[in-house]
Design a protein around this motif. Sequence first.
Motif, short mmCIF file in Angstrom:
data_model
loop_
_atom_site.label_atom_id
_atom_site.label_comp_id
_atom_site.label_asym_id
_atom_site.label_seq_id
_atom_site.Cartn_x
_atom_site.Cartn_y
_atom_site.Cartn_z
N TYR A 11 36.25 113.90 79.02
CA TYR A 11 37.60 114.21 79.47
C TYR A 11 37.50 114.58 80.95
O TYR A 11 36.51 115.20 81.37
N THR A 13 38.72 116.88 82.58
CA THR A 13 38.60 118.31 82.86
C THR A 13 37.35 118.94 82.24
O THR A 13 36.99 120.06 82.59
N ALA A 18 32.75 115.14 75.35
CA ALA A 18 33.25 115.46 74.01
C ALA A 18 32.52 114.64 72.96
O ALA A 18 32.37 115.08 71.82
N HIS A 37 31.42 121.61 63.54
CA HIS A 37 32.06 122.86 63.95
C HIS A 37 33.30 122.55 64.80
O HIS A 37 33.49 121.43 65.27
N SER A 38 34.11 123.58 64.99
CA SER A 38 35.29 123.42 65.84
C SER A 38 34.83 123.07 67.26
O SER A 38 33.93 123.70 67.79
N GLY A 39 35.42 122.03 67.82
CA GLY A 39 35.01 121.59 69.16
C GLY A 39 33.87 120.59 69.13
O GLY A 39 33.38 120.17 70.18
N ALA A 40 33.44 120.19 67.94
CA ALA A 40 32.31 119.25 67.84
C ALA A 40 32.68 117.84 68.28
O ALA A 40 31.80 117.05 68.63
N GLY A 41 33.97 117.53 68.23
CA GLY A 41 34.41 116.20 68.68
C GLY A 41 35.07 115.36 67.60
O GLY A 41 35.31 114.16 67.80
N LYS A 42 35.44 115.99 66.46
CA LYS A 42 36.04 115.24 65.36
C LYS A 42 37.38 114.62 65.77
O LYS A 42 37.59 113.41 65.57
N SER A 43 38.23 115.44 66.34
CA SER A 43 39.55 114.92 66.72
C SER A 43 39.40 113.85 67.80
O SER A 43 40.12 112.85 67.79
N SER A 44 38.47 114.07 68.73
CA SER A 44 38.27 113.07 69.79
C SER A 44 37.86 111.74 69.20
O SER A 44 38.34 110.68 69.64
N1 LIG Z 1 42.54 116.43 76.10
C1 LIG Z 1 41.39 117.09 76.35
N2 LIG Z 1 41.05 117.39 77.61
C2 LIG Z 1 39.89 118.00 77.89
N3 LIG Z 1 39.00 118.37 76.97
C3 LIG Z 1 39.28 118.10 75.68
C4 LIG Z 1 40.47 117.44 75.31
N4 LIG Z 1 40.49 117.30 73.96
C5 LIG Z 1 39.34 117.83 73.51
N5 LIG Z 1 38.62 118.32 74.54
C6 LIG Z 1 37.29 118.94 74.44
O1 LIG Z 1 36.44 118.04 73.77
C7 LIG Z 1 35.62 118.73 72.85
C8 LIG Z 1 35.84 118.20 71.45
O2 LIG Z 1 37.14 118.57 71.01
P1 LIG Z 1 37.77 118.03 69.66
O3 LIG Z 1 37.56 116.57 69.61
O4 LIG Z 1 39.16 118.52 69.57
O5 LIG Z 1 36.86 118.73 68.57
P2 LIG Z 1 37.17 119.09 67.06
O6 LIG Z 1 38.32 118.28 66.60
O7 LIG Z 1 35.89 118.76 66.34
O8 LIG Z 1 37.43 120.55 67.01
C9 LIG Z 1 35.95 120.21 72.99
O9 LIG Z 1 35.02 120.78 73.86
C10 LIG Z 1 37.32 120.20 73.59
O10 LIG Z 1 37.50 121.33 74.39
#
Ligand SMILES: Nc1ncnc2c1ncn2[C@@H]1O[C@H](COP(=O)(O)OP(=O)(O)O)[C@@H](O)[C@H]1O
Lengths: 228, 289
Positions: A11, A13, A18, A37-44
């Motif tokens: 990302y 920022t 991710a 874990h939370s922040g592992a990258g699942k949603s990404s």
């Molecule tokens: N739109 C975004 N901009 C910048 N960083 C992001 C964004 N979305 C997610 N991140 C970062 O990418 C990493 C993975 O996030 P995310 O995919 O949401 O993990 P999860 O769903 O496993 O909790 C985290 O460090 C999060 O802060």
Amino acid sequence: MIRFTKVAKHYPTGSEPALADVTFHVGRGEFVFLTGHSGAGKSSLLKLMYAEERPSAGDVRVSGFTIGALTADEVPRLRRRLGIVFQDFRLLEDRTAAENIAFALEVTGSRADVIPARVARVLGQVGLEHKAGAFPRELSGGEQQRVAIARALVNDPPVLLADEPTGNLDERATRGVFQLLRDINASGTVVLMATHDLDLVRQAGHRVLELRDGHLVFDSAADQEEPA
Amino acid sequence: MNLLWREALLSFRRTRLLSVLSVVTIAFALFVTGLFGLVAMNLRLALGQLEERVEVVAFVQRGTPSQTIAVATSDISAFPEVREVLYVSEADALERARTELVEFQDAYRDLEVNPLPPSLELKLQPGYRDARSAGEVAERLRGFGFIEDVRYGREWVQNLDRLRTIAGLVGLAIGSAFALVSMVIIGVTIRMTVLQRAREIQIMRLVGATDWFIRGPFILEGAIKGFLGGVLAVALCGAVFAAFKGQGVGLGLGLTFFGPLEVLALLVFGTLLGLAGSVVSVGRHLKRV
Ligand SMILES: Nc1ncnc2c1ncn2[C@@H]1O[C@H](COP(=O)(O)OP(=O)(O)O)[C@@H](O)[C@H]1O
Ligand SMILES: [Mg+2]
């Protein structure tokens, strides 16, 4: 159906990527848990699949679409071939359950005369025929998630993506929604479910992909294939 | 289609105050433009009637041989601006004065010396019936030795001409300013609607609605507002015109209102204004959802 090859996601920022060097393949008819874990990258990872984000490196293929090369016109076509469900349901509060489902058909240009039958069919599929006229605030969390799943199914997608769909639900509702996803998978739809409910993962016995700090650290399918 | 209209009208109702405001500003922009257009149009019509009468009159020295005048007449007829040259002798002039100026008939009959000089009266070609051409012709006429003086309705024509230009420009300037304001207000309205509907738009995208499908209602809404603004503007112009016409008749002015073409132009312009305002801002605001 889904193939990731050496995929990275940075990302603008974020200092750490991710996702880094993620490679896996999901075939026809599979049910796959995505844990970490939370922040592992699942949603990404899921966002790459429905082209909410584009890969920074590597190749992502979903249902024949190459995500990195999608034009703006192709994104809606991809999305119509996917069902997507979230933790927060994302229902419209001022529309009934049936209207929320019909909305997905209306805005993708379905003919008005086929809509009621298709709405009724998916409502039946999730067991909420009797709640067609209820507004989201009149439904329990589990029921709201069922409506969201019905909406995701209404275009008969070959792939269903679920990002922590039980994250807001109590245990009973969690089991109900999970069973529903298994039923959907049993009828041939690929289901990819992100969750950190490890009890659920352990009991189910489905394939598991585990992310840690953006790296794919465990793939139960790959480990099984490894020679002993 | 149905859905498009439903969504457009729904968002109109959701931002009722701002929507009404955008319609009113568009109406005002077009009203001001239309009003000055109306003034310019009526001036042009008046000017056209005057121009019909634009003549250049060259007074000829008494005693100029008719031979000289005949030669000059054919020379002048050859000017590209000139359609017709008429020689009015002293006697003709007096005769005309007697018949045309009935009030002074007696005065003219009793005259012992004819005070009216002979003259050449020039009618100009249609394309040259303006102050500048008349002035140029006058300048050339002065070059003839036997011509004492040249007159044409210079000031009149010039003043009216200038007034018309000013009316047109002022109308355009004020109209453009309001048009700009109305586009800004449409943009603000769209931003509010987009924010209000952010969830809906996110869901639309998620389930695979195309970008144009999402934009459609906003753009339609803008066009509707523009059209309504146009209708309002025509009505306002009509009201003002009706009020003035009552007084104008007393002044002997035959005022004219817009024809169907001008009305159509106002409506089309309003619609385009609303359309442009929404097209410009909808993409920008949707990107932020
Ligand atoms: N739109 C975004 N901009 C910048 N960083 C992001 C964004 N979305 C997610 N991140 C970062 O990418 C990493 C993975 O996030 P995310 O995919 O949401 O993990 P999860 O769903 O496993 O909790 C985290 O460090 C999060 O802060
Ligand atoms: Mg997440």
